[in-house]
Design a protein around this motif. Structure first.
Motif: not given
Length: 68
Positions: A29-45
């Motif tokens: 799992v990968e996460a990226a902080p942005t100004s309005g939210a925390i984005l989460v994605r599957d690193s394999k896809r």
């Protein structure tokens, strides 16, 4: 908890991979902080789907996960 699908453009350098990721092709799992939210994605896809969590929802998830 509010969860939304997101297609927001985030630089690849902003994504942080879970410290539990072993690099052996397991669940990552990968996460990226942005100004309005925390984005989460599957690193394999990474291009398939992303979830966006508000700051309060993300903090609640992290607190719950830390207790496990």
């Amino acid at each position: 908890m509010s969860v939304q699908h997101s297609k927001a453009a985030v630089p690849e350098a902003a994504w942080i991979k879970s410290s539990y990721s072993t690099g052996n092709g397991g669940e990552c799992v990968e996460a990226a902080p942005t100004s309005g939210a925390i984005l989460v994605r599957d690193s394999k896809r990474p291009a398939v789907a992303r979830l966006a969590f508000g700051a309060e929802a993300w903090a609640g998830f992290v607190r719950m996960a830390a207790r496990r």
